[in-house]
Design a protein around this motif. Structure first.
Motif, PDB file in Angstrom:
ATOM      1  N   SER A  92       0.821  -1.202   0.000  1.00 25.59           N
ATOM      2  CA  SER A  92       0.000   0.000   0.000  1.00 25.59           C
ATOM      3  C   SER A  92       0.860   1.259   0.000  1.00 25.59           C
ATOM      4  N   LEU A  93       2.036   1.197   0.613  1.00 28.74           N
ATOM      5  CA  LEU A  93       2.937   2.346   0.597  1.00 28.74           C
ATOM      6  C   LEU A  93       3.545   2.563  -0.782  1.00 28.74           C
ATOM      7  N   TYR A  95       2.258   1.527  -3.750  1.00 26.72           N
ATOM      8  CA  TYR A  95       1.324   1.603  -4.884  1.00 26.72           C
ATOM      9  C   TYR A  95       0.138   2.513  -4.588  1.00 26.72           C
ATOM     10  N   LYS A  96       0.426   3.697  -4.058  1.00 20.91           N
ATOM     11  CA  LYS A  96      -0.622   4.680  -3.790  1.00 20.91           C
ATOM     12  C   LYS A  96      -1.362   5.050  -5.071  1.00 20.91           C
ATOM     13  N   ASN A  97      -0.619   5.177  -6.173  1.00 21.28           N
ATOM     14  CA  ASN A  97      -1.248   5.560  -7.440  1.00 21.28           C
ATOM     15  C   ASN A  97      -2.258   4.511  -7.903  1.00 21.28           C
ATOM     16  N   GLU A  99      -3.914   2.573  -5.868  1.00 18.80           N
ATOM     17  CA  GLU A  99      -5.072   2.734  -4.982  1.00 18.80           C
ATOM     18  C   GLU A  99      -6.017   3.796  -5.529  1.00 18.80           C
ATOM     19  N   HIS A 100      -5.458   4.942  -5.934  1.00 20.47           N
ATOM     20  CA  HIS A 100      -6.280   6.026  -6.479  1.00 20.47           C
ATOM     21  C   HIS A 100      -6.997   5.572  -7.751  1.00 20.47           C
ATOM     22  N   VAL A 120      -3.246  -4.784  -2.392  1.00 24.00           N
ATOM     23  CA  VAL A 120      -3.598  -3.372  -2.541  1.00 24.00           C
ATOM     24  C   VAL A 120      -5.113  -3.223  -2.637  1.00 24.00           C
TER      25      VAL A 120
END
Length: 404
Positions: A92-93, A95-97, A99-100, A120
């Motif tokens: 999750s840290l 692959y924030k993009n 997640e969005h 994710v």
């Protein structure tokens, strides 16, 4: 839900090697056939990595000098009792993009052929209070402990043994589909052996040995090629066989093979770079020489093709190797002498060859991608989804059914 009023399905993979991508594309193609019912999109999670890293870097980490370290994640500590509930902090840290992207897409189902994608998705669903389903599709013949077991709504697995493993990890049996590993529908088609041999200028009376020794990235094939190179002079003398080498996109290795073939005066070699005729070639082959990657062995199995596995195997490839050998579908050689002896003996003793063919038939599961597609569509409208409150947790499974 898509603005068009259709259900939206995201098929997600990580291009760490070709297998995860091929499996995702096979599932995606099946969903496209249902285009009047759903809106389907496909995405590579590495496209959303901050540094825009290619999958080759990650592949070389798991298949190079550090492969014995990576192998630890497939042993009892991760594949037995100590398991991830879902989410994990590090994906999750990183692959924030992604997640969005998931939040913006707001899918009804996320189908994942790589555990990072699934984790994710699990974290996004928990934190954003979304209501999509997570379908996990491992592309090898066992599931490592890093998949989000409790968060997954449906596991689509390659064998009954994998289902037993998941049940010992407290995954309900009604959440497991023994579908087979998803491969392209092209491998289910039938081809004329006469026509394919004629196309590739192969004598009709010769037995064909198909050697798959390359793909998009040459890194994972280094060990295999060392053994293979030592075999070439012997192959050239085995004139009752025709050897077809598929080296993927590695033209440098193709040129090297051509020079070695010329030096050995080999007239029974066909050397191919990238080809879309692999299903046809598997249809004419009598045996394949491959490394034990999940997708390539599944393609061979679907074409009823016995295998000689080459080289040392770690992590998921070691699991695949053990699965194939235990079911009598393949043999394993670590030296060039072993490869030569197997080729001579298997074709000399017809009962051995027949037993290998029978072993392959036992584990063959046709139309795997279609089965996954139909199962997802059938249950896409179910409203109840089990969503554990914690997205980053560890729990203990029951006694492992299979452990290393």
């Amino acid at each position: 839900m898509s603005k068009l009023g259709k259900k939206t399905i995201l098929v997600a993979y990580a291009s760490t090697g070709s297998g995860h991508k091929i499996a995702a594309e096979a599932i995606y193609e099946e969903f496209l056939k249902k285009d009047d019912e759903i809106n389907v999109v496909i995405a590579d999670i590495l496209d959303y990595f901050p540094q825009n890293e290619s999958g080759s870097k990650f592949v070389n980490f798991t298949t190079g000098l550090l492969s014995p370290v990576f192998d630890l994640t497939w042993r009892t500590n991760f594949t037995g009792r100590i398991l991830w509930g879902g989410g994990q902090l590090w994906p999750s840290l990183m692959y924030k993009n992604f997640e969005h992207y998931i939040v913006g897409l707001d899918p009804d189902v996320v189908v994942c052929t790589h555990f990072v994608c699934a984790n994710v998705a699990a974290k996004v669903r928990a934190n954003k209070n979304l209501n999509f389903r997570i379908v996990s599709v491992p592309t090898d013949y066992e599931t490592e402990g890093l998949w989000p077991h409790k968060e997954t709504d449906l596991f689509c697995v390659g064998s009954e043994e994998m289902a037993s493993t998941l049940q010992s990890r407290r995954v309900d049996s009604n959440k497991i589909l023994v579908s087979g590993i998803p491969i392209s529908s092209e491998f289910s088609k039938k081809y004329s052996k006469f026509d394919v041999k004629k196309l590739f200028s192969i004598q009709q009376n010769k037995k064909v040995v198909l050697i798959i020794c390359g793909a998009n990235d040459p890194g994972p094939y280094k060990n295999m090629r060392k053994t293979l190179n030592a075999c070439l002079s012997f192959f050239a003398k085995m004139d009752w066989l025709h050897f077809v080498f598929c080296v993927g996109q590695d033209e440098t290795y193709a040129n090297k093979l051509s020079k070695l073939a010329n030096n050995a005066n080999a007239s029974n070699f066909t050397i191919l770079t990238y080809t879309d005729k692999l299903p046809q070639l598997m249809s004419i082959a009598d045996i394949a020489i491959v490394k034990p990657g999940g997708l390539v062995v599944s393609e061979c199995v679907n074409k009823n093709l016995p295998m000689i596995l080459i080289g040392k195997a770690y992590a998921q490839e070691n699991i695949n190797r053990r699965f194939l050998i235990s079911n009598g579908a393949a043999v394993h050689a670590t030296t060039y002498k072993g490869v030569i002896n197997y080729l001579c003996d298997i074709f000399t003793f017809s009962k051995w060859y027949e037993s290998l063919k029978f072993g392959v038939s036992k584990i063959r599961r046709a139309n795997s991608s279609k089965k996954i597609c139909l199962e997802v569509i059938e249950h896409i409208d179910e409203s109840h989804i089990d969503k554990p409150k914690l997205w980053n947790n560890i729990y203990l499974g029951k006694k492992p059914i299979h452990s290393r």
